[in-house]
Write an enzyme that holds these catalytic residues in place. Structure first.
Site, PDB file in Angstrom:
ATOM      1  N   ARG A  72      -3.531 -30.693  -6.644  1.00 51.01           N
ATOM      2  CA  ARG A  72      -2.090 -30.946  -6.621  1.00 51.01           C
ATOM      3  C   ARG A  72      -1.642 -31.391  -5.218  1.00 51.01           C
ATOM      4  NH1 ARG A  72       2.270 -29.930  -9.643  1.00 51.01           N
ATOM      5  NH2 ARG A  72       0.971 -29.120 -11.308  1.00 51.01           N
ATOM      6  N   HIS A  95      -8.778 -13.620  -6.406  1.00 50.21           N
ATOM      7  CA  HIS A  95      -7.587 -14.196  -5.783  1.00 50.21           C
ATOM      8  C   HIS A  95      -6.693 -13.084  -5.246  1.00 50.21           C
ATOM      9  CE1 HIS A  95      -7.755 -18.475  -7.476  1.00 50.21           C
ATOM     10  NE2 HIS A  95      -7.397 -18.613  -6.209  1.00 50.21           N
TER      11      HIS A  95
END
Lengths: 206, 206, 206, 206
Positions: free
Chosen positions: C82, C159
């Site tokens: 992105r 994460h």
């Protein structure tokens, strides 16, 4: 009975403002667009009230990021702008009306308005804060006008979600303008017809 | 100068309330726990103010779901409970103080308190609504007490996130109690030492 | 038994990356920092595996916006950026390994790792997607390396939330780096000691 | 060219499932309702594929809480149910197809489908995970069927938001079923007419 509905012009670089798009679709009301400018917005609102002499006034604004239609409960005497308005002004921690009370409650039957929107099939809830930008500014100014000059008028403020076209690729909530208009129509009908407000759960824990 | 900090007992079935856990860690203040009960909470607060005669009073409550420490700006004269309090009472659309004004602003230097928490490394922001449950009830009652009986006292309300242990498997935001206590310590220091509030961006669009 | 933990350098203009800050605090492991660059990150990872010959490899990355520590379940053979990486590359819809399978499952005991983090007092959950940026790239590359060259190694990806200092004024979730390090320590211990994974609820409806 | 669209029956106590409501409104396709039951759903899907011999198959499911239409990218060989299905089964960490690959990519032109929905005025995005419940189960089963028996069929999965009537008082995102149907119509048209997928940004950082 005359109902005055106001919506806002676009702001913050947007091409549209769903509050105005939706207000323009509500049948049987006087619809007026307000500039997204501190001070000027209230001058336009006052002129519209004087011209149309309404029984009910509902001002409507965009609350980008909220997923449902929210009926505001309390207007606060505070301008605290996170971004500049459409005239470049960015007041910080100033009163809307110098010497005015800290807040006014809406005189719309807030719970009944929420119930009416839901009965029309549109997600809706009570909101405890209209923020501190031009929306709250107009809401407070309206309630101050009512309190000081038009005590029989029912007034309040409704926030509406982004239109779908504003968030096509942003994975944020939106609501079609026609659906918003159905909610506003139901809210206006409740505002005109309901006597005492309904006693329904609608508070917030924080 | 005496500082009074209050936190709440657990509510809604929880085993702990991080507001009390954190308040109990702040050095150099009088720490008092309030019951999560409409009415009673204010009686306890009033007794603590009479006993300790503080210069600054900061009441603290849990705002489950908020990710940061929030300094509340405005207390509203409204009890509207989404759930029952710890005594089983669930008032709907009743005033905190019959005949009181619609709202009071905190007399803490709100922006300076937020800046102090951030300077201490803790995420913080201004909040425009303390809700309509016992937190707002205590906040409004405090400001009414100050306005009517103790006009020199600085008072306000701070909401804090869930403790980590409350959301272990819920993928919701939390903040360790020791971190919250650092923020409260910084806020209290600002409340005692800052004169006029800082002029910083901190409003909300809606 | 040797455990290799990797964290990332800062990216997207940030000053720190909490994945590396936390990894550096975990006792008893080999800690290696990876560049946030497609391709290069995997070269560094491969070199570290060859050098340290670990039994367990856990790569760690930042998931800004997530409120808890998430143990990733599946690595996907897809680079779809992105934003540009730290070398300015922005692959779109390219495989991590040309001809590789569509995905690999982590060989860590994912549910046991989540349970261990929670038992250490840190909010944690299973994640079904590591995204399509450099984190997933490294995760897939690790699992491909294990599948093709080191079948006895247990590997996976974790994460972690933003550090508080990254979101001081943004009203977004965060977790102190020391708390993240406690979770990683618990996860590593589970990875080394647990045999078959636990059978616990941890899926996602969508 | 024959297009098969499937939607699901209601589940988890709901009265409706917007996936089926919307699928039933799309013109020019074969619409089939699937049970929300592991195993049975795939039997129904297989029967529909055999009966209609479609060129394109798009399965559609509800993703309550998502604000936009999401085109799924990857189906994972994993059943991990957070709640029981409509037959009371709750598999945990079991494969959809024993011995099948870890995942399949959709063979729909995912980015072109997203672009088509947006061009039709409906917020849409790529999703990197279809979860681990019956939706992913059907998606994986579909792609396995295509991979092993119908290699020329284009297949994929689309998740849709709650209908407004499901969240009237919940302050959660929703999308009218007619709007969802417009997005599905655009997606089906893209699936039938687009050759190679478009090269557009649509990945996720995590």
């Amino acid at each position: 009975m005359t109902v005055l509905l106001t919506g806002f012009e676009p702001f913050d670089g947007a091409a549209v403002n769903p509050s105005w798009e939706a207000v323009a679709l509500v049948p049987g009301v006087r619809a007026v667009q307000l500039p997204c400018v501190f001070g000027q917005a209230l001058e336009h609102l006052r002129a519209a009230v004087l011209e149309h002499d309404p029984t009910v006034v509902v001002c409507v604004g965009q609350a980008g990021g909220r997923p449902d239609v929210t009926v505001e409960r309390v207007a606060v005497n505070l301008d605290d702008a996170r971004i500049p308005d459409n005239a470049g002004r960015q007041p910080i921690d100033e009163p809307v009306v110098r010497g005015g009370p800290a807040a006014y409650f809406a005189t719309l039957p807030v719970k009944a308005c929420v119930a009416a929107a839901r009965a029309a099939g549109v997600p809706a809830s009570v909101s405890q804060s209209a923020g501190t930008f031009v929306c709250n500014h107009v809401f407070y100014g309206l309630m101050h006008l009512i309190a000081t000059e038009r005590p029989k008028v029912r007034g309040g403020f409704v926030h509406v979600p982004y239109a779908p076209g504003q968030v096509l690729g942003q994975a944020g909530p939106s609501m079609p303008v026609a659906v918003v208009a159905e909610a506003l129509t139901a809210i206006v009908t409740a505002a005109v017809s309901v006597g005492d407000d309904l006693r329904l759960v609608g508070g917030s824990l924080h």
